[in-house]
Design a protein around this motif. Sequence first.
Motif, PDB file in Angstrom:
ATOM      1  N   TYR A  35      -8.603   0.950 -13.326  1.00 49.58           N
ATOM      2  CA  TYR A  35      -8.265  -0.358 -13.903  1.00 49.58           C
ATOM      3  C   TYR A  35      -7.392  -1.165 -12.946  1.00 49.58           C
ATOM      4  N   TYR A  36      -6.390  -0.510 -12.373  1.00 45.93           N
ATOM      5  CA  TYR A  36      -5.481  -1.212 -11.464  1.00 45.93           C
ATOM      6  C   TYR A  36      -6.240  -1.795 -10.273  1.00 45.93           C
ATOM      7  N   PHE A  37      -7.062  -0.977  -9.612  1.00 43.27           N
ATOM      8  CA  PHE A  37      -7.766  -1.459  -8.427  1.00 43.27           C
ATOM      9  C   PHE A  37      -8.860  -2.461  -8.777  1.00 43.27           C
TER      10      PHE A  37
ATOM     11  N   ASN B 207       0.823  -1.210   0.000  1.00 45.11           N
ATOM     12  CA  ASN B 207       0.000   0.000   0.000  1.00 45.11           C
ATOM     13  C   ASN B 207       0.858   1.261   0.000  1.00 45.11           C
ATOM     14  N   LYS B 208       2.008   1.221   0.665  1.00 45.75           N
ATOM     15  CA  LYS B 208       2.923   2.365   0.613  1.00 45.75           C
ATOM     16  C   LYS B 208       3.406   2.589  -0.815  1.00 45.75           C
ATOM     17  N   PHE B 209       3.763   1.505  -1.490  1.00 46.33           N
ATOM     18  CA  PHE B 209       4.247   1.592  -2.866  1.00 46.33           C
ATOM     19  C   PHE B 209       3.170   2.185  -3.781  1.00 46.33           C
ATOM     20  N   ILE B 210       1.940   1.720  -3.635  1.00 46.87           N
ATOM     21  CA  ILE B 210       0.843   2.213  -4.473  1.00 46.87           C
ATOM     22  C   ILE B 210       0.579   3.689  -4.193  1.00 46.87           C
TER      23      ILE B 210
ATOM     24  N   GLY C  65      -6.768  10.216 -17.841  1.00 48.07           N
ATOM     25  CA  GLY C  65      -5.957   9.020 -18.093  1.00 48.07           C
ATOM     26  C   GLY C  65      -5.421   8.419 -16.806  1.00 48.07           C
ATOM     27  N   LEU C  66      -4.965   9.269 -15.886  1.00 40.95           N
ATOM     28  CA  LEU C  66      -4.494   8.765 -14.593  1.00 40.95           C
ATOM     29  C   LEU C  66      -5.626   8.103 -13.814  1.00 40.95           C
ATOM     30  N   ALA C  67      -6.800   8.732 -13.826  1.00 38.37           N
ATOM     31  CA  ALA C  67      -7.950   8.160 -13.114  1.00 38.37           C
ATOM     32  C   ALA C  67      -8.337   6.812 -13.707  1.00 38.37           C
TER      33      ALA C  67
ATOM     34  N   ASP D  86      -1.922  -8.526  -6.703  1.00 39.43           N
ATOM     35  CA  ASP D  86      -0.772  -7.958  -6.005  1.00 39.43           C
ATOM     36  C   ASP D  86      -0.902  -8.138  -4.497  1.00 39.43           C
ATOM     37  N   ARG D  87      -2.115  -7.974  -3.978  1.00 40.68           N
ATOM     38  CA  ARG D  87      -2.343  -8.162  -2.548  1.00 40.68           C
ATOM     39  C   ARG D  87      -2.120  -9.618  -2.137  1.00 40.68           C
TER      40      ARG D  87
END
Length: 155
Positions: free
Chosen positions: A117-119, A62-65, A110-112, A126-127
């Motif tokens: 997509y990632y979440f 979570n720190k990395f994200i 684009g960032l949103a 990843d979790r």
Amino acid sequence: MHGIVTWLFTDPQTAGLNTASTKPEVFHFYLPWIIFCALGLILPFYYGMEGRKRFFGHHALNKFIMNRITNQLWPLALVGFILIGMRYAMDSTLFAWRVWRYGWALWGLGLAIYWIYYFAFRYANDRAWYKNKRTLEKYYPQPRAKRKTAKAGSR
């Protein structure tokens, strides 16, 4: 097509001349834009100073994200403030054109989309990997530090 290109590359002063009135074009979104950009600078600063330890403790994933999110948010906010200033100045500079505001909005969109997509699709994997790694770290011993070689004493 020519109309869209002309519209995108027109500064506020010239846009006002093209209408019936000779007043500059009115922009109504200063306050929401300033609030977004201010939060976009304040939140990463707070997270870097205090929030990283307070919110996530030892959870490295979570720190990395969050590091990645804040490292993408503050440049967006900084560029947003520059574009607000250029738009507010209403001069015929290169950065007063509409194309920069819409490009900035597409950058934020684009960032949103990337993070949604990632979440939605990748975060669960990843979790699970992180949880498995932490479980393995509990049962596999850490390597010992190498012994220091003895030095000859002076006589």
